[in-house]
Design an enzyme around this catalytic site. Structure first.
Site: not given
Length: 546
Positions: A30, A248
């Site tokens: 991530d 993200h």
């Protein structure tokens, strides 16, 4: 060789660049290239990698600009508390919780009229982690480090910590509560949502990516009512808003990141299949327009990705591998042993002869409580993994429910009419032992109402087994599906064909809803209507056509 880089996703999150035999691979995990209130953007490696394995959570979507996003968030919060309502912020305990607390603290500081309204942080994990955030200021962005010269930004003035919902027992006025988990599936956030959702003064703001199949995604679709954990239907009257503070990377961030690195190969992970497909097409088109070649892959879970790289290396073949002279074009595989600058290739079974290594294997077996039909479990697993197939047939004396031919959808293995159920029933039939990706086998044990998983332990197989357990637990928590199956069982017991057909339609509707979202059911015409990627789909149950 390996080197970590700051990922910009959460405090301490790292990307890793690994080099093996001259091939360099960057694994982002991530990551975010957008700096926020406390984190800096993900770093760019000094040496471009050959392969980038990168998340595709948002596909080709773009985030709203930071300043606009924070302004809209403040307006949403103000709207709820000004009308006397309670505002629920379901969050992940680490990362986004601290980011939203910084924004709320600043908003309250600049709006004195709100300072009498309490902000509660109700996550024990977030509370325990606060000392980490107060300590590792040096790992955050420049803005936080400058603010720290005057005061610790994480020493909040307007935020109170709360233990459980009992902290609100004596509070009847407006407030803001931040609780976990972010998807409203369980825990305190689910408890507060069910308590507050019937009051139109209250509100919920989904501030993270809403995963398909979760309550957070469901309420964003604007249903008139929702189902509680207890299985009750309650009206949804509170406001539900969405604004992404997700850490993200979105499409512009990923595109810009890969433009700087220009890798030969990109492997997309951590995304929904349709979004991954769109992102693949967009990235390849941009690379082609810019005049360079970049192959993009979108593998399913446990699906291998083979990337060819040619680097010359010589090795001496010994032992069993040397007993047969290979022909031109043959592939020779084994254990490569390096000592200094010399390489030796041996068979794994010869390791004890030429090295001090010994080979062993650990077989694990886990029995998972499961009352669902085996074809349901298999169907759900097939949505997640490639290479799901029957390996052999075993005798199961307590698995049939109803007559032959009354089972669920065809699972592709010729066993659609066996009515196999993991738990319940009294008659005997055949249950299918299924292999998942060649890593884990699933076998129903009707007598114990369990699903037995078996695998040879390795990191991939362990991950697959964990995922299957999560799938089974998810199926066990589907009240609509359970109710429909119970109706089908009762209809068959009293030989009511019309009621059985209606129950079968309800089962199919529940399965499709879990996969694609809202499904409209026309019981009179036996039609199911829903949308897949913006395309309307109609399933005609009478003649099994789409």
């Amino acid at each position: 060789k390996f080197k970590p880089y700051m990922a910009g996703h959460v405090l301490g999150a790292a990307m890793f660049q690994v080099e093996i035999a001259g091939v360099s691979v960057l694994y982002t995990g991530d990551y975010s290239r957008q700096p926020d209130r406390h984190l800096a953007a993900a770093e760019i490696p000094e040496r471009p990698p050959h392969v980038v394995i990168v998340e595709s959570t948002y596909g080709v979507q773009s985030h709203t600009p930071k300043a606009e996003r924070e302004q809209r968030f403040g307006e949403m919060v103000m709207s709820v508390v000004k009308r006397g309502g309670k505002l629920l912020l379901p969050v992940v305990a680490l990362g986004r919780a601290q980011e939203l607390l910084l924004i709320l603290e600043d908003f309250w500081k600049h709006h004195p009229e709100l300072q009498s309204i309490p902000i509660y942080q109700a996550s024990a994990l977030a509370r325990r982690s606060m000392s980490i955030y107060q300590t590792y200021i040096n790992m955050m962005n420049e803005g936080i480090r400058e603010a720290f010269e005057l005061a610790n930004p994480f020493d909040f003035r307007f935020v109170k910590h709360m233990q459980g919902s009992q902290g609100l027992d004596n509070h009847n006025g407006p407030c803001v509560v931040m609780a976990t988990p972010s998807m409203l599936q369980s825990g305190l956030s689910r408890e507060l949502f069910e308590s507050w959702c019937e009051d139109k003064r209250n509100g919920v703001i989904i501030a993270d990516f809403a995963v398909q199949g979760t309550l957070a995604r469901e309420v964003l679709q604007g249903p008139a009512e929702v189902t509680t954990k207890a299985g009750l239907k309650v009206p949804l009257r509170c406001t539900v808003d969405a604004i992404s503070f997700s850490a993200h990377a979105d499409f512009p961030q990923t595109q810009g990141f890969l433009d700087k690195l220009r890798p030969q190969h990109v492997v997309l992970v951590h995304g929904e299949v349709n979004e991954m497909g769109r992102l693949k097409a967009a990235l390849e088109a941009k690379a082609s327009k810019d005049g360079y070649s970049m192959a993009v892959y979108t593998p399913k879970n446990v699906q291998p990705v083979n990337l060819p790289f040619k680097f010359a290396k010589e090795a001496r073949v010994m032992g069993t591998l040397a007993s047969k002279l290979p022909e031109d074009g043959d592939h020779v595989g084994g254990l490569l042993v390096r000592k200094g600058f010399n390489h030796t290739l041996i068979d794994v079974d010869d390791a004890h002869t030429y090295t001090g290594l010994r080979r062993s294997a650990i077989t694990q077996r886990q029995a998972v409580p499961c009352t669902r039909h085996f074809w349901e479990v298999r169907l759900a697993v097939e949505q997640l993994f490639e290479g799901v197939h029957s390996v052999r047939t075993v005798t199961e004396p307590h698995v049939v429910e109803g007559a032959a031919g009354a089972a669920g959808p065809n699972n592709g293995s010729g066993d659609s009419k066996k009515g196999v159920k993991v738990g319940g029933g009294a008659a005997a039939t055949a249950a299918v032992r299924v292999s998942v990706g060649g890593k884990v086998t699933m076998t129903p044990n009707a007598a114990a109402s369990t699903l037995v998983l078996e695998w040879n332990s390795d990191p991939v197989a362990d991950m697959v087994a964990d995922a299957i357990v999560a799938v089974v637990m998810g199926l066990e928590e589907e009240p609509a599906l359970q109710a429909a199956e119970e109706s089908l069982r009762k209809a068959r017991a009293r030989e009511d064909a019309e009621a059985a057909e209606a129950a079968e339609l309800a089962i199919l509707s529940a399965l499709l809803a879990a996969q694609f979202g809202r499904v409209e059911t026309n019981e009179e015409l036996r039609l199911l209507e829903f949308s897949v990627d913006g395309v309307s789909v109609t399933v005609r149950h009478n003649d099994k056509t789409i």
